[in-house]
Every structure is written in C-alpha cells, then in structure tokens.
Design a protein around this motif. Sequence first.
Motif, mmCIF file in Angstrom:
data_model
loop_
_atom_site.group_PDB
_atom_site.id
_atom_site.type_symbol
_atom_site.label_atom_id
_atom_site.label_comp_id
_atom_site.label_asym_id
_atom_site.label_seq_id
_atom_site.Cartn_x
_atom_site.Cartn_y
_atom_site.Cartn_z
ATOM 1 N N ILE A 116 0.657 -1.096 -0.012
ATOM 2 C CA ILE A 116 -0.021 -0.127 0.043
ATOM 3 C C ILE A 116 0.938 1.332 0.037
ATOM 4 O O ILE A 116 0.468 2.352 -0.360
ATOM 5 N N GLY A 117 2.018 1.106 0.037
ATOM 6 C CA GLY A 117 2.794 2.323 0.416
ATOM 7 C C GLY A 117 3.236 3.335 1.338
ATOM 8 O O GLY A 117 3.678 4.376 1.262
ATOM 9 N N ILE A 118 2.711 2.985 2.493
ATOM 10 C CA ILE A 118 2.752 3.808 3.760
ATOM 11 C C ILE A 118 3.961 3.708 4.433
ATOM 12 O O ILE A 118 4.467 2.618 4.683
ATOM 13 N N SER A 119 4.851 4.696 4.480
ATOM 14 C CA SER A 119 5.980 4.845 5.061
ATOM 15 C C SER A 119 6.154 5.030 6.579
ATOM 16 O O SER A 119 7.399 4.827 7.201
ATOM 17 N N ASP A 120 5.165 5.612 7.002
ATOM 18 C CA ASP A 120 5.135 6.016 8.481
ATOM 19 C C ASP A 120 3.655 6.599 8.899
ATOM 20 O O ASP A 120 2.742 6.666 8.025
ATOM 21 N N GLU A 121 3.460 6.039 10.229
ATOM 22 C CA GLU A 121 1.922 6.273 10.665
ATOM 23 C C GLU A 121 2.060 6.482 12.163
ATOM 24 O O GLU A 121 2.930 6.114 13.071
ATOM 25 N N ILE A 122 1.377 7.499 12.532
ATOM 26 C CA ILE A 122 0.879 7.734 13.824
ATOM 27 C C ILE A 122 -0.607 7.716 14.020
ATOM 28 O O ILE A 122 -1.295 8.182 13.360
ATOM 29 N N THR A 123 -0.876 7.016 15.100
ATOM 30 C CA THR A 123 -2.270 6.737 15.555
ATOM 31 C C THR A 123 -2.857 7.429 16.754
ATOM 32 O O THR A 123 -1.999 7.161 17.818
ATOM 33 N N VAL A 124 -3.919 7.946 16.551
ATOM 34 C CA VAL A 124 -4.786 8.343 17.882
ATOM 35 C C VAL A 124 -5.684 6.976 18.163
ATOM 36 O O VAL A 124 -6.302 6.677 17.412
#
Length: 271
Positions: A116-124
């Motif tokens: 899918i190509g997500i390189s970084d993620e921050i989740t609430v």
Amino acid sequence: MIRFSVLDRLAATIEAVGSDQFYPVMCEYLRECMEFDNVIVVIFVGSNVPYIAHTRHDGPDVFRLVDEQYLSGAYLLDPVYHFHLKHGDAGLYRLADVAPDQFRSSRYYKWYYGRIGISDEITVFLPVSRNSTVTISMGKDTSSGTTFSQKSEDNLRKHKSVIMALLRTHWHTLDAPHLGIPGASSLADSLRQELKSAHGVSISTRQAEVALLILQGHSSPSMGLQLGVSTQTVKVFRKQLYRRCGISSQAELFSLLMPMLGKANIHNEKS
C-alpha cells in the motif's frame, strides 16, 4: 483561497460533534496540528470486523486494499487491532510502539504495508467503552517521500487532551447510542456459519474463536490469556475443533479456514 487556522478547524470540529460529518471535519483539524498524506478512522468493537468510518488520501490510494484484504481477514494480524484487544491505554502511538519487534520484517508487513506504500504512521488510539476503541491513523506515503519529524509529532501531542475530549464527546453523543456498525455479529460467528454452509461442519463460537487465534499464531497459553480460560481448557477446545473439522494439524486448519475469512466477512456485513 481561504486559509483556515487551527482554531478555525477546532471550532468547526466542535460544531460537528454528534453529526455524520464529525470524522471528516475532525481529520481536517488534525491536519492543521500535523501535516500528513493520508488518514483513516477505524472503529473496533470487540473482535468484530472493524468499521471504517472515514478515509482520505492526497497521493496514491493507500486504502485500495482495505475492503479486499484488510477487512477480509488481514486485520486479524494488525498490531493496532491487537492493541485494541489488549485494552491498550489511550494515547498517540507510532506503529513501532504497538507492533512486535520484528514486525517490519514480517510477511504480513511486506504483504500488506509493503504494497500500500505507507512509510510512516501515527495513530490516535482511544478506548471509548469496555470493548470499543476509536482510532485515527495518519500516514506518510510516496507522495511526500518523508516520515513524521519529531517536531511534527510533538506539535500533535500538544493537542492530545483536546483530541481525546472531542472523540469521547462525539462517541457518547452519536456512535455509542447508535452504533450502526456493519458486522455487528463477530467474525467467529460468521466463520461458523460459513463453515457450516460450505462443508456441513458445525463448531461452537468458542471453538471458532480458538481457530482464529491459532491462525494468528497464538500458543495455547496465549490463547488462554486472550479467552480468560486455562491452557488445559484451550487444549480441549482445540481437540474438539480438530475432531469436528476432521483435521489433525495447524496446516490443515489454515488450508480449510483462510479461504473462508473473506466470505465470512461478507456474510457479516449483510447480517
């Protein structure tokens, strides 16, 4: 072009509490707090199939596999889903904070995140009831070619108390009284129905839960902790499951049930 300030976005979010437009407006507020390329709002209720409340991507469609892959069973291996099941604390988390130590080298990461190509993620991450969690995951992808800087993350964290208060208020105003979440029955029950329909095999809900935990890679002691029963009881359920299905190994269980997860999910959404 009108430029909205973070206070403008906050005011709009407050006004949207209790409406169907809350999550899209909320995400615009978050975007003023921290720039991102894509965002997805996922609501988890127990072990049910997750409910996707909102998505947006400004670059490549990183959510193109959500229906086909994630909701069809891939979520069962997702770190955020398991953090929800473990009743994790409310907070802002990077993927590495909740994932196994070798997650980025795992087959699931390469098979799903790698495509899918997500390189970084921050989740609430916010538990809003005994078994319900609201999550908003903000991502970076190839459209910007960057990751979240510490400065950006720190700026988002300044808004943490406001973000959590807004989500709680909206949940109790709208979502909690009127869940309306597709797949209200559990995946385990849908899997039972699919197994019965496809093979004429009847298993109990608990046996189906054990089957799903086996597919996730849990040991018998770990399954016992997840289900609140003893390891010996898990072994009994497992033995019953294998006997009902006419199998004798995990490999046979995997071959039998994995093709059904997607069908079970479709049945869930129609129920």
